[in-house]
Write an enzyme that holds these catalytic residues in place. Structure first.
Site, PDB file in Angstrom:
ATOM      1  N   HIS A  17      46.366  47.405  49.162  1.00  0.00           N
ATOM      2  CA  HIS A  17      45.392  46.630  48.466  1.00  0.00           C
ATOM      3  C   HIS A  17      45.384  45.341  48.209  1.00  0.00           C
ATOM      4  O   HIS A  17      44.752  44.676  47.408  1.00  0.00           O
ATOM      5  CB  HIS A  17      45.004  47.726  47.297  1.00  0.00           C
ATOM      6  CG  HIS A  17      43.379  47.598  46.835  1.00  0.00           C
ATOM      7  ND1 HIS A  17      43.138  47.167  45.542  1.00  0.00           N
ATOM      8  CD2 HIS A  17      42.345  47.727  47.585  1.00  0.00           C
ATOM      9  CE1 HIS A  17      42.133  46.995  45.377  1.00  0.00           C
ATOM     10  NE2 HIS A  17      41.330  47.363  46.692  1.00  0.00           N
ATOM     11  N   LYS A  63      46.112  41.255  48.099  1.00  0.00           N
ATOM     12  CA  LYS A  63      45.316  40.044  48.567  1.00  0.00           C
ATOM     13  C   LYS A  63      46.158  38.776  48.345  1.00  0.00           C
ATOM     14  O   LYS A  63      46.618  38.284  47.150  1.00  0.00           O
ATOM     15  CB  LYS A  63      43.999  39.936  48.054  1.00  0.00           C
ATOM     16  CG  LYS A  63      42.875  40.836  48.361  1.00  0.00           C
ATOM     17  CD  LYS A  63      42.898  41.947  47.263  1.00  0.00           C
ATOM     18  CE  LYS A  63      41.800  42.774  47.426  1.00  0.00           C
ATOM     19  NZ  LYS A  63      41.883  44.093  46.672  1.00  0.00           N
ATOM     20  N   ASP A 119      53.866  27.534  52.665  1.00  0.00           N
ATOM     21  CA  ASP A 119      55.022  26.620  52.429  1.00  0.00           C
ATOM     22  C   ASP A 119      55.907  27.102  51.110  1.00  0.00           C
ATOM     23  O   ASP A 119      56.737  26.301  50.722  1.00  0.00           O
ATOM     24  CB  ASP A 119      54.768  25.227  52.423  1.00  0.00           C
ATOM     25  CG  ASP A 119      54.220  24.607  53.805  1.00  0.00           C
ATOM     26  OD1 ASP A 119      54.474  25.433  54.722  1.00  0.00           O
ATOM     27  OD2 ASP A 119      53.716  23.572  53.737  1.00  0.00           O
ATOM     28  N   HIS A 171      33.717  42.315  41.070  1.00  0.00           N
ATOM     29  CA  HIS A 171      34.882  42.721  41.914  1.00  0.00           C
ATOM     30  C   HIS A 171      36.093  42.180  41.081  1.00  0.00           C
ATOM     31  O   HIS A 171      37.265  42.489  41.485  1.00  0.00           O
ATOM     32  CB  HIS A 171      34.942  42.164  43.335  1.00  0.00           C
ATOM     33  CG  HIS A 171      35.744  43.173  44.058  1.00  0.00           C
ATOM     34  ND1 HIS A 171      36.855  42.639  44.864  1.00  0.00           N
ATOM     35  CD2 HIS A 171      35.870  44.714  44.259  1.00  0.00           C
ATOM     36  CE1 HIS A 171      37.444  43.574  45.555  1.00  0.00           C
ATOM     37  NE2 HIS A 171      37.137  44.946  45.134  1.00  0.00           N
ATOM     38  N   LYS A 195      39.272  41.814  38.716  1.00  0.00           N
ATOM     39  CA  LYS A 195      39.977  42.670  37.846  1.00  0.00           C
ATOM     40  C   LYS A 195      40.821  41.684  36.916  1.00  0.00           C
ATOM     41  O   LYS A 195      41.736  41.027  37.293  1.00  0.00           O
ATOM     42  CB  LYS A 195      40.818  43.444  38.675  1.00  0.00           C
ATOM     43  CG  LYS A 195      39.983  44.320  39.990  1.00  0.00           C
ATOM     44  CD  LYS A 195      40.185  43.561  41.328  1.00  0.00           C
ATOM     45  CE  LYS A 195      39.724  44.149  42.592  1.00  0.00           C
ATOM     46  NZ  LYS A 195      39.389  45.367  42.578  1.00  0.00           N
ATOM     47  N   ASP A 212      43.638  39.348  23.197  1.00  0.00           N
ATOM     48  CA  ASP A 212      43.979  38.410  21.874  1.00  0.00           C
ATOM     49  C   ASP A 212      43.981  36.906  22.536  1.00  0.00           C
ATOM     50  O   ASP A 212      44.226  35.989  21.718  1.00  0.00           O
ATOM     51  CB  ASP A 212      45.194  38.604  20.939  1.00  0.00           C
ATOM     52  CG  ASP A 212      45.066  39.983  20.264  1.00  0.00           C
ATOM     53  OD1 ASP A 212      43.737  40.513  20.355  1.00  0.00           O
ATOM     54  OD2 ASP A 212      46.111  40.515  19.919  1.00  0.00           O
TER      55      ASP A 212
END
Length: 488
Positions: free
Chosen positions: A221, A223, A228, A408, A410, A415
């Site tokens: 899952h 991404k 470089d 979508h 996350k 604080d």
């Protein structure tokens, strides 16, 4: 000669004994009690279906070869950290967050590194334009790993830039999940990319027969885009055009964010990519480490800038263990929160322990805000999530429903001093089954950019109408789904 009734009785007995055997495996396994109770319910409440479901997805079976590789991966990440990262020193931050950094370091080997320069991107055009600009500027490598790749719409320009980079001698590698990117693998893109010199690999291939001894719903899952070894992107964004992706699902366009990072953290994310690549291609991880060493040693030394930048830490997670590092980080962060917690997640299906932690955080006076999309693309998740709303509201949690599409992103902000940002949803699948990736961020200035984005989401959200009771049949369905929610 066996009669039809005696055959039926034998089948019933066989099913009962099989269900009983699986139930004993559930009881003796080291898993959350809520998940164990859910499986026991499924096994005995749904004859045949429950047994078949458990045989397919009841245990995080990685297969013997992949289980061995998991242990090698843990050693690989530790060896990378020892070889390339600065000495393990306490990060300059509050004691409560320094203890979280210690927890991550002890489990993953990755230390918190400073001097990283970051930019938060939350607009699809800006994300894709940044991808293309960095790929076009690449001189040595382009590494890409995505759960979902769809080469239509605006994404086509990214894949074209990748092929052009390969054509001028840049080593380009693309890792795409077999299930999440199923449409991509059925398209002509893999052949086009390979023809242009791009190395393309399918992550976690699936098969019907294979599913009986290796779980097919364990997914990569993550991404990632790394250029470089100096620039890296990660976040919630899949390589898709949201104007085209899942537009028949009735949830609107997907709303995502990514973090562009320059600095040592890009080296850590490259190591995560190479570990996954080596496992999928049956490469030797020791040789992979030496190969990575050969790449980075040709570039300027890996040193942290003396001042400025963001202090951040990579948290890679994968299935197969009894504990979930990112879950432990989230619960620890909630427990040390003093003033305010803001969470953004598309899928909210916590276990009892996480739900109780959120409730107790709010009850002890911390302002807790949870932002979820009003509509999601999974009906089961939608039903399950609703059953958690009332306990949260009763505890004083500010629950907000985002109306601008399928939110979508996350992120967790504590604080205004600490943040988690990455690919992990607030559900047991992300915590225990998927290969995921998070960034722990310890610099308040960078945390403030994430907080500002969450405030933007809040401005386009509304509180649920708790006075509006759903029909009785819907409430019954929601309660039934709640029973198996630890399995979602």
């Amino acid at each position: 000669m066996m009669t039809s009734s005696s055959l039926a009785n034998a089948l019933v007995l066989f099913h009962f004994l099989l269900a009983l055997t699986l139930a004993l495996r559930v009881i003796y396994s080291r898993r959350a009690s809520s998940a164990a109770l859910a499986w026991l319910t499924v096994l005995f409440a749904f004859p045949l279906v429950g047994v078949l479901a458990y045989l397919l997805i009841g245990e995080p079976r990685l297969g013997q070869a992949r289980a061995r590789r998991r242990a090698e991966l843990v050693s690989f990440h530790g060896a990378f950290a020892d070889r390339f990262l600065p000495p393990q020193t306490d990060p300059v931050c509050e004691t409560r967050f320094r203890q979280i950094a210690h927890l991550v370091r002890a489990d993953s080997g990755y230390v918190a590194t400073g001097g990283n320069h970051t930019r938060l991107l939350s607009d699809t055009d800006a994300i894709l334009q940044a991808f293309i600009a960095d790929i076009r500027a690449a001189q040595r490598t382009c590494l890409m790993a995505f759960y979902i790749v769809e080469g239509s719409g605006r994404v086509e320009a990214v894949l074209q830039a990748l092929m052009q980079a390969a054509g001028r001698g840049v080593r380009c590698q693309l890792l795409a999940d077999a299930l999440g990117s199923a449409a991509f693998w059925r398209s002509g893109w893999p052949a086009r990319l390979r023809g242009a010199g791009v190395e393309v690999t399918r992550a976690l291939p699936v098969g019907l027969l294979k599913s009986f001894w290796v779980r097919s719903d364990v997914r990569n899952h993550r991404k990632l885009l790394i250029v470089d070894y100096r620039v890296a992107y990660t976040g919630s964004y899949n390589l898709v055009d949201p104007a085209l992706f899942k537009q028949n699902a009735g949830v609107g366009q997907w709303v995502d964010a990514v973090m562009r990072c320059e600095g040592l953290v890009a080296q850590e994310l490259a190591a995560v990519f190479y570990g996954d690549w080596a496992v999928e291609n049956a490469h030797n991880l020791s040789a992979t480490l030496e190969q990575l060493a050969g790449y980075v040693e040709k570039m300027p030394p890996l040193v942290e800038p003396s001042t400025g930048g963001t202090l951040m830490q990579v948290i890679p997670s994968q299935p197969g263990g009894d504990a979930a590092l990112v879950y432990d980080v989230i619960t620890n962060a909630l427990n040390v929160a003093q003033e305010r917690v803001v969470i953004s997640t598309p899928y909210f299906v916590p276990d009892d322990a996480l739900l109780n932690t959120l409730v107790m955080t709010a009850r002890r006076g911390v302002q807790v805000t949870l932002i979820v999309p009003r509509h999601v693309d999974s009906r089961l998740v939608r039903y399950a999530s609703r059953t958690y709303y009332q306990p949260l509201l009763d505890a004083g949690v500010q629950l907000m429903l985002f109306d601008g599409g399928l939110l979508h992103t996350k992120a967790v902000v504590i604080d205004d001093s600490f943040a988690l940002f990455g690919t992990v949803n607030m559900d047991m699948r992300s915590f225990y089954l998927n290969l995921e990736l998070s960034l722990a961020i310890y610099t308040p200035e960078t945390v403030a950019t994430i907080r500002a984005l969450l405030d933007h989401y809040l401005a386009h959200s509304e509180a649920p109408d708790i006075a509006q009771h759903p029909p009785r049949i819907q409430r019954f369905i929601e309660r039934c789904v709640r029973l198996v929610s630890p399995l979602l």
